[in-house]
Design an enzyme around this catalytic site. Structure first.
Site, short mmCIF file in Angstrom:
data_model
loop_
_atom_site.label_atom_id
_atom_site.label_comp_id
_atom_site.label_asym_id
_atom_site.label_seq_id
_atom_site.Cartn_x
_atom_site.Cartn_y
_atom_site.Cartn_z
N GLY A 243 0.87 -1.27 0.04
CA GLY A 243 0.06 0.04 -0.10
C GLY A 243 0.87 1.34 0.05
O GLY A 243 0.37 2.36 -0.61
N ASP B 282 0.94 -0.55 13.33
CA ASP B 282 1.44 -1.82 12.70
C ASP B 282 1.46 -2.85 13.85
O ASP B 282 1.76 -3.96 13.54
CB ASP B 282 2.71 -1.70 11.81
CG ASP B 282 2.29 -1.10 10.53
OD1 ASP B 282 1.01 -1.13 10.03
OD2 ASP B 282 3.09 -0.55 9.96
N ARG C 148 2.26 -9.64 9.41
CA ARG C 148 2.40 -9.16 10.85
C ARG C 148 1.59 -10.23 11.55
O ARG C 148 1.76 -10.69 12.77
CB ARG C 148 1.89 -7.75 10.96
CG ARG C 148 2.68 -6.80 10.26
CD ARG C 148 2.58 -5.42 10.90
NE ARG C 148 3.39 -4.38 9.90
CZ ARG C 148 4.56 -4.11 9.86
NH1 ARG C 148 5.41 -4.77 10.66
NH2 ARG C 148 5.21 -3.30 8.95
#
Length: 432
Positions: free
Chosen positions: A92, A318, A391
Site C-alpha cells: 500500500g 502496525d 504481521r
C-alpha cells in the site's frame, strides 16, 4: 522444544520498511548518485524498486545483507511513461506514495497490485490529489486499484485530513514537491514523519506546527533539484517489536536489539508494553540518517492488561496485532479501541487476530474499532490463518515459541514481505 523459554543474543533486525520505500523514491527523484545502506530487501520494498525501474529509473537490486547500493538519479522530470501497468504487489505504501509523485507527471499510467491490495481503499489519496488537479480513473472496484493516473500541472492545497495517516500526508507532500507548489496537510495528530525528515535533510523547507484541529505540516518547495542521499537505514521498530514481545514472554535471559529507529511516531508499541509492565532500556542513543536510533535491551516481564484508546493507536498501528497477542498472556483484560484502520490493512487485522486467538482457546471479542482480549496462562494450541499478512504470521509465531503452546501458521513464508529470515532468528534467540 525446551521446557523454558530463555532468550539471549545481540541481534539486528532488517532495515525500516517505511524509510526504505522513501529512500528509493527520493534517490530516483534526486539528481546525482545516492548511496544507500541497510535497505529492507523484503517484497514490499522490491515492489517499489520495480515500479521505479518501470518509470525509467536506474535502481539496482536490493542486497539480501543490506549492503550499499548506488542509485543514479536524473530528477523526477526524467521519469518516463511506463510500457505496462505498474504492479505494486502487496504494498500500500508503494501505491499511495507513488500516486503523489505521479500526480504531477505529464503522462498517464495505471497502478495495480495483488488481490489483497486491490481490495484496499485509495480514495483517501486520490481525493486530495484530484483537488490539486490530477485525474484518476478507477478500472476496478469503486475506490480501489487498478487506478489510472493522468498527471500534469498541479495547484496548491491546504488539506485537512480526517485521519492521522502518513500515507495521505506523504502523497500530498510528494505531489507538491514534484509539481513545485506549496502544500499543507492538517491531521488530527502527527503521523509518521519520515517523509518530512528526509525532505528537511535534503534542504527543503518543511514546517510542523500546532493548528486548530491538530497538527499542520507545510512544504514550500525550493524548486532546486534534490541532492543525492547518503543514508544508512536504521532497523525497523515494527520488526523489533516481535523480538521485544518474545523477550517479554520468556522466563529468563535478556535480548539486545541493535540500531533500531526510535522515531517518536514509531515507538507507540514500546510505550504501551511498558504500561503493561515491560522494562525496555534504550542505550547508545544517536542520530543516523536524520532519524533517532538506539539499541533496545529487554527481558522477561509479568504483563497486565491495559486499555488502549484512539490517541495511542497511530504510533502503534502496525504493532497492534502483536500487542493483542501479548494480551493473551497478560493478567486481566486488554481493551483496544480507536483502531478501525486495522480493518483495511493487508487483511482485516481485527477479525484475523480475534478469530485466531479464539481458535487457540483465548477469550477474544471483536469490537467495531478494536477488540477485547482476556489473558490466560493455559497452554494454547491450534492452526492459525495468516491471511497472507506478514504481521499476523509473526505475531502468532512469537506466541508459538512459548513452551507448552502448539501454534501452527498456515503460510509462514508471508513474513518475507518485511522480515526475511524471521523464523531462523526467532529460533536462534530463543534456543528453539
Amino acid at each position: 522444544m525446551p521446557s523454558r523459554l530463555h532468550v539471549s543474543g545481540d541481534v539486528t533486525v532488517p532495515g525500516d520498511k517505511s524509510i526504505t520505500h522513501r529512500a528509493l523514491m527520493f534517490s530516483t527523484a534526486a539528481v546525482g548518485e545516492s548511496r544507500l545502506r541497510g535497505l529492507l530487501p523484503g517484497e514490499d520494498c522490491r515492489s517499489t524498486a520495480s515500479v521505479l525501474r518501470a518509470l525509467g529509473c536506474d535502481v539496482p537490486g536490493l542486497p539480501a545483507d543490506g549492503g550499499e547500493i548506488r542509485v543514479t538519479g536524473r530528477g523526477i522530470g526524467a521519469w518516463t511513461e511506463p510500457a505496462a501497468w505498474l504492479d505494486c504487489g502487496n504494498s500500500g505504501t508503494t501505491a499511495r506514495l507513488m500516486m503523489g509523485l505521479l500526480a504531477g507527471r505529464p503522462f498517464t499510467c495505471t497502478l495495480t497490485g495483488d488481490d489483497s491490495l486491490r481490495g484496499r481503499p485509495m480514495r483517501r489519496i486520490t481525493g486530495p490529489l484530484a483537488r490539486m488537479g490530477a485525474r484518476f480513473r478507477e478500472a476496478g472496484a469503486p475506490g480501489c486499484l487498478p487506478i489510472e493516473v493522468s498527471g500534469g500541472p498541479l495547484q496548491s492545497i491546504d488539506y485537512v485530513s480526517p485521519k492521522a495517516s502518513a500515507q495521505i500526508k506523504s502523497a500530498v507532500l510528494l505531489a507538491g514537491l514534484g509539481a513545485g507548489v506549496p502544500v499543507s496537510v492538517t491531521e488530527p495528530m502527527l503521523s509518521r514523519d519520515h517523509t518530512e525528515r528526509i525532505l528537511g535533510a535534503l534542504g527543503e523547507t518543511v514546517a510542523t506546527e500546532d493548528a486548530e484541529g491538530g497538527v499542520r505540516i507545510t512544504l514550500a518547495p525550493s524548486g532546486r533539484p534534490l541532492p543525492p542521499l547518503r543514508m544508512e537505514v536504521p532497523g525497523d521498530p515494527s520488526s523489533a517489536a516481535f523480538l521485544v514481545a518474545l523477550a517479554l514472554l520468556a522466563e529468563d535471559g535478556e535480548l539486545r536489539i541493535r540500531n533500531v529507529c526510535i522515531n517518536p511516531t514509531r515507538t507507540g508499541f514500546f510505550r504501551l508494553v511498558e504500561r503493561m509492565g515491560a522494562r525496555i532500556a534504550m542505550e547508545n542513543a544517536r542520530t543516523a540518517g536524520g532519524e533517532p536510533v538506539a539499541d533496545l535491551v529487554v527481558g522477561p516481564a509479568r504483563l497486565r492488561g491495559i486499555g488502549v484508546g484512539a490517541g495511542e493507536v497511530p504510533d502503534a498501528i502496525d504493532e497492534i496485532p502483536m500487542l493483542a497477542v501479548l494480551a493473551a498472556r497478560a493478567e486481566g483484560e486488554t481493551r483496544i479501541t480507536g483502531a478501525g484502520e486495522l480493518r483495511v490493512k493487508e487483511t482485516d487485522r481485527i477479525a484475523a487476530v480475534a478469530g485466531n486467538l479464539r481458535t487457540l482457546g483465548v477469550e477474544a471479542e471483536e469490537l467495531e474499532d478494536g477488540m477485547i482480549v482476556r489473558g490466560t496462562d493455559r497452554p494454547l494450541a491450534g492452526r492459525v490463518q495468516a491471511f497472507h499478512d506478514h504481521r499476523i504470521a509473526m505475531a502468532f509465531g512469537v506466541l508459538g515459541a512459548q513452551p507448552g503452546n502448539a501454534v501452527e501458521i498456515d503460510h509462514p513464508e508471508v513474513v518475507d514481505v518485511s522480515f526475511p529470515g524471521f523464523w531462523e532468528l526467532l529460533r536462534g534467540v530463543s534456543g528453539g
